[in-house]
Design an enzyme around this catalytic site. Structure first.
Site, PDB file in Angstrom:
ATOM      1  N   SER A  18       0.921  -1.074  -0.269  1.00  0.00           N
ATOM      2  CA  SER A  18       0.137  -0.087   0.036  1.00  0.00           C
ATOM      3  C   SER A  18       0.734   1.307  -0.054  1.00  0.00           C
ATOM      4  CB  SER A  18      -0.882  -0.016   1.281  1.00  0.00           C
ATOM      5  OG  SER A  18      -0.095   0.149   2.645  1.00  0.00           O
ATOM      6  N   SER A  19       0.418   2.403  -0.233  1.00  0.00           N
ATOM      7  CA  SER A  19       1.130   3.352  -0.341  1.00  0.00           C
ATOM      8  C   SER A  19       1.044   4.223   1.129  1.00  0.00           C
ATOM      9  CB  SER A  19       0.332   4.413  -1.413  1.00  0.00           C
ATOM     10  OG  SER A  19       1.102   5.793  -1.551  1.00  0.00           O
TER      11      SER A  19
END
Length: 134
Positions: free
Chosen positions: A24-25
């Site tokens: 995920s960012s």
């Protein structure tokens, strides 16, 4: 989410992808906070663990200069994509595809990790210059 199983978000098609999230960012404001708390000063060399999109590396390059930043990630697709993005905005940090728990390519004054680790890897301690911080 930027990856589910082996499927990267920028390669997603019209069909749903099934699987467990594997990447995920990092929240952009958290990245800025982490870099700020890292007290990055002129002359410091930084290791950015978890290249991801290249966002944290771009910010670090703007602060320290491209040659002072190294970013590592285990996922070749992520490092190649991030390197292309960074080049497109005129940034050229050292982008390395490798496991950050293995021997690192240099010594650093600061290590900032965009990934969680159960304990600080020995490789980070070996790569950290005296007086450095993570």
């Amino acid at each position: 989410m930027t990856q589910v199983g082996p499927h990267h978000a920028d390669q997603a098609g019209p069909r749903p992808v099934v699987g467990s999230p594997t990447s995920s960012s990092t929240l952009p404001s958290l990245v800025v906070s982490m870099l700020t708390l890292g007290e990055l000063w002129e002359g410091h060399r930084l290791l950015d663990v978890g290249t991801g999109t290249g966002y944290s590396s771009a910010l670090a390059c703007a602060r320290l200069g491209d040659s002072a930043v190294t970013t590592v990630d285990v996922d070749r697709y992520l490092t190649e994509s991030a390197d292309s993005r960074l080049v497109s905005i005129g940034r050229r940090p050292m982008v390395v595809t490798q496991d950050a728990t293995e021997e690192l390519p240099d010594e650093y004054d600061r290590i900032v990790s965009m990934v969680s680790v159960p304990r600080i890897p020995a490789s980070w301690l070996s790569a950290l210059r005296p007086g450095g911080a993570w």
